[in-house]
Design a protein around this motif. Structure first.
Motif, PDB file in Angstrom:
ATOM      1  N   SER A  42      20.741  43.766  21.761  1.00 44.79           N
ATOM      2  CA  SER A  42      20.055  43.747  23.067  1.00 44.79           C
ATOM      3  C   SER A  42      18.748  44.526  22.943  1.00 44.79           C
ATOM      4  O   SER A  42      17.897  44.456  23.820  1.00 44.79           O
ATOM      5  CB  SER A  42      20.937  44.407  24.124  1.00 44.79           C
ATOM      6  OG  SER A  42      21.058  45.810  23.852  1.00 44.79           O
ATOM      7  N   TYR A  74      21.819  50.274  26.971  1.00 43.49           N
ATOM      8  CA  TYR A  74      22.692  49.119  27.163  1.00 43.49           C
ATOM      9  C   TYR A  74      22.911  48.379  25.853  1.00 43.49           C
ATOM     10  O   TYR A  74      21.954  47.975  25.189  1.00 43.49           O
ATOM     11  CB  TYR A  74      22.122  48.141  28.200  1.00 43.49           C
ATOM     12  CG  TYR A  74      22.944  46.875  28.239  1.00 43.49           C
ATOM     13  CD1 TYR A  74      24.247  46.898  28.728  1.00 43.49           C
ATOM     14  CD2 TYR A  74      22.456  45.670  27.720  1.00 43.49           C
ATOM     15  CE1 TYR A  74      25.038  45.759  28.704  1.00 43.49           C
ATOM     16  CE2 TYR A  74      23.244  44.532  27.702  1.00 43.49           C
ATOM     17  CZ  TYR A  74      24.532  44.580  28.196  1.00 43.49           C
ATOM     18  OH  TYR A  74      25.325  43.465  28.156  1.00 43.49           O
ATOM     19  N   ARG A 129      18.382  47.493  23.419  1.00 45.22           N
ATOM     20  CA  ARG A 129      18.284  48.414  24.546  1.00 45.22           C
ATOM     21  C   ARG A 129      19.208  49.615  24.429  1.00 45.22           C
ATOM     22  O   ARG A 129      19.252  50.442  25.329  1.00 45.22           O
ATOM     23  CB  ARG A 129      18.640  47.690  25.846  1.00 45.22           C
ATOM     24  CG  ARG A 129      17.612  46.692  26.301  1.00 45.22           C
ATOM     25  CD  ARG A 129      17.974  46.144  27.664  1.00 45.22           C
ATOM     26  NE  ARG A 129      17.089  45.058  28.019  1.00 45.22           N
ATOM     27  CZ  ARG A 129      15.871  45.226  28.488  1.00 45.22           C
ATOM     28  NH1 ARG A 129      15.407  46.440  28.686  1.00 45.22           N
ATOM     29  NH2 ARG A 129      15.107  44.195  28.770  1.00 45.22           N
ATOM     30  N   TYR A 177      25.139  45.076  24.007  1.00 46.47           N
ATOM     31  CA  TYR A 177      26.026  43.942  24.263  1.00 46.47           C
ATOM     32  C   TYR A 177      27.438  44.462  24.064  1.00 46.47           C
ATOM     33  O   TYR A 177      27.697  45.202  23.094  1.00 46.47           O
ATOM     34  CB  TYR A 177      25.792  42.812  23.259  1.00 46.47           C
ATOM     35  CG  TYR A 177      24.471  42.105  23.344  1.00 46.47           C
ATOM     36  CD1 TYR A 177      23.853  41.849  24.571  1.00 46.47           C
ATOM     37  CD2 TYR A 177      23.833  41.644  22.196  1.00 46.47           C
ATOM     38  CE1 TYR A 177      22.642  41.170  24.631  1.00 46.47           C
ATOM     39  CE2 TYR A 177      22.629  40.964  22.240  1.00 46.47           C
ATOM     40  CZ  TYR A 177      22.032  40.723  23.464  1.00 46.47           C
ATOM     41  OH  TYR A 177      20.848  40.060  23.522  1.00 46.47           O
TER      42      TYR A 177
END
Lengths: 253, 407
Positions: free
Chosen positions: B352, B19, B354, B21
């Protein structure tokens, strides 16, 4: 000059050292007091703040949609002034995060729903930091903080170096593909100056987003900040965001 | 709207892993910003080599002294080009100098740059060449060139021994001032990255120091290769004691730069903070080749081994030359990879922490590969012009000529 014996010298030096050492016992108490810094909204009126109640957000994405319409943000899935993230926690410890098209078109149904332990939505936007890194790094001062606490970009002055985009820890800035300048949430400055709410607050159906004057002790946002356990994103960065969250999970970045 | 950009970003959307942003999809700083620290690094490194002779009196490297200054000048003249090409509004770029924002690291660039270019480098080159410029302005047969030298004398044609002595003193003083200025110039470039707390791959106080030492390595390697190349072109014998000494300094710079980089890596791994997982994935994945293979193995360990071997084993001249050439080229490639890994690598992962985005370099276009190649080659063209106008070997030949009638 008066004669200064060795003994006298040692006595004087020892006395001075003792006097200095005694401060060690008194100073820490003063130092602790000095950590208090008066928030700027105690001095300036109005001073805008924002709050999000994560427990109320249903992930409808209307805020992100309204923001794009109101502020003419490009409709592509990689330019956002605000977006909504979905967090899914699984029994295995796995965490799935997504925000397809910022949440505007909804979210795909999660796989293996029986393995989910908890799930929630987190709206994101510019944190309008008190110590904003984007403002700090802008080489020409095109990014600035207004008197009433909003961080803005002067589109006619921005040179488009993108340093601010690198410096924002929250990913809230993007490079406008048409204007060739940095762009971000303005807290709908054109609206709030007229006494209107921001577009995202206006359309939020559950009241998860809240906006108001921090300098007004009677405002809803002041009451919210005073009565709820609130948190900010990446607090360790020392950016002092004026966007606060209620019900934020530790895994949210 | 730039539809080609939008199309490539739409494509990139499908290549995202984890993931990120949403705004982190577009890689903001392209290959041009990789070139920027690379070019300024070459400037700083070349100048450090020059000052070794001037300030620290390392006589052996005298044949490279003037060449180092010219290399520094040629690259410095191009240093701002990649930055300006990259701006969304290049026409507003001048505002960095006109209305600088004092809290911005980037805003200080103009001043550090101008100080270094105007006060240090141009002055120093001028002082060093003043005697020849005056002589050429009298003796040159090709009139446009003679006029050029005439202008370059700035109306001062006094080359009495006393006057040259003053030149030398001022020149030495300028080099003493220039050394910290060169380090400031490049340390500052490191600070641009090192001060970004939002990016854990960049944010470290070691960044300026690492940049300075890798700059030294690149500058020394660059001058060494150009010196060898020029000797070959001019069919002149390479001054081996000079080359050996330059090689020693190159080895030192690579060792210090590499040690600092490793120190930084070990510290990051040992502290294992929140961002450690994504950094590990980055190094093991997207940067595996450009960092582990090119920067560390080919760009640092191999030249260290080759240059180290020269120090401990008595190798014939021919082998040493090959080793120097290989080490210089590998060091230059390795340091380019290091800049790439910092600038592009630092933007691969989202804040993030991630997920990763991708970077597809465009070929043509303002920030494409061709622009980068032109920007990268331009300093060499400028250097060729400088060598034509201000041949660094003139001093030696001039001295030889001057001394021959007496002999």
């Amino acid at each position: 000059m008066k004669n200064f014996s060795r003994k006298q010298f040692i006595q004087t030096a020892a006395g001075a050292a003792l006097a200095m050492a005694s401060r060690v016992f008194t100073t820490p108490l003063h130092a602790a007091d000095n950590f208090f810094r008066e928030p700027p909204w105690k001095r300036k009126k109005p001073y805008w703040g924002f709050a999000v109640d994560v427990t109320k957000c249903i992930g409808c994405g209307r805020c992100a949609d309204a923001c794009k319409t109101e502020n003419e943000v490009p409709r592509e899935a990689f330019y956002f002034r605000t977006w909504v993230e979905r967090y899914i926690f699984r029994r295995s410890g796995e965490i799935n995060v997504d925000s397809p098209n910022g949440g505007i078109d909804g979210y795909p149904p999660p796989s293996d729903p029986e393995t989910i332990t908890k799930s929630f939505f987190v709206p994101k936007m510019c944190n309008h930091c008190e110590n904003s890194p984007c403002d700090q790094v802008c080489p020409v001062g095109a990014t600035f903080k207004t008197e009433d606490g909003v961080v803005l970009v002067d589109r006619k002055y921005c040179i488009g170096c993108r340093y601010c985009i690198q410096a924002c820890p929250y990913g809230c800035r993007y490079f406008h593909p048409v204007l060739h300048v940095a762009d971000k949430c303005t807290l709908c400055y054109h609206r709030i100056k007229k006494g209107l709410k921001t577009a995202c607050v206006e359309v939020c159906p559950t009241g998860a987003r809240m906006f108001g004057d921090l300098s007004d002790p009677k405002s809803a946002i002041t009451k919210f900040r005073e009565s709820e356990a609130i948190q900010t994103l990446k607090a360790h960065m020392g950016t002092e965001p004026k966007l606060v969250y209620k019900g934020l999970d530790k895994e949210v970045r | 709207m730039d539809m080609a950009l939008i199309e490539s970003l739409r494509e990139a959307l499908h290549k995202v892993s984890g993931y990120i942003y949403p705004n982190d999809l577009e890689l903001q700083w392209s290959i041009l910003i990789v070139l920027y620290p690379y070019i300024t690094g070459l400037v700083a490194g070349a100048f450090v080599l020059a000052s070794l002779e001037r300030v620290f009196d390392v006589k052996a490297i005298k044949p490279t002294y003037r060449l180092s200054l010219l290399v520094a000048l040629a690259f410095l003249l191009v240093a701002t080009l990649p930055l300006n090409l990259h701006l969304g509004h290049p026409e507003r770029g001048i505002e960095i100098l006109m209305t600088p924002h004092t809290s911005s690291a980037m805003a200080m660039f103009g001043f550090v740059y101008l100080w270094y270019l105007m006060v240090v480098l141009l002055m120093e080159v001028w002082l060093d060449y003043r005697r020849e410029i005056v002589e050429w302005s009298r003796s040159e047969k090709f009139w446009p060139k003679r006029l050029f030298y005439k202008v370059l004398t700035l109306g001062v044609d006094n080359i009495s021994p006393r006057s040259l002595e003053i030149d030398d003193k001022v020149g030495r003083f300028l080099t003493v001032v220039g050394l910290p200025s060169a380090l400031l110039l490049h340390g500052y470039v490191g600070f641009i990255f090192g001060s970004i707390k939002a990016n854990p791959w960049w944010s470290t106080p070691l960044m300026p120091v690492i940049f300075i030492f890798s700059a030294m390595a690149s500058g020394i390697a660059g001058v060494m290769l150009i010196y060898m190349f020029l000797c070959w072109v001019r069919d002149v014998k390479i001054d081996m004691p000079c080359l050996d000494t330059v090689g020693k300094f190159l080895l030192t710079a690579i060792i210090v730069a590499f040690s600092l980089e490793m120190l930084e890596t070990i510290q990051t791994a040992y502290e294992a903070e929140e961002h450690f997982d994504i950094i590990t994935l980055l190094v093991e994945g997207k940067l595996l080749i450009s960092m582990m293979l090119i920067q560390v193995f080919l760009g640092s360990l191999t030249p260290m081994f080759l240059l180290g071997l020269v120090q401990v084993v008595d190798l014939p001249e021919k082998v040493r030359k090959v080793f120097y050439m290989l080490s210089g080229a590998l060091a230059l490639i390795g340091i380019f990879a290091m800049r790439w890994n910092v600038v592009i690598g630092g933007q691969f992962f989202s804040k993030s922490l991630r997920g990763f985005t991708t970077y597809k370099m465009e070929l043509v276009g303002r920030e494409g590969l061709f622009s980068a190649i032109i920007v990268g080659l331009l300093p060499l063209v400028i250097l060729a012009v400088l060598l034509y106008l201000l041949p660094p070997w003139a001093e030696k030949e001039g001295q030889a000529k001057a001394s021959s009638p007496a002999a």
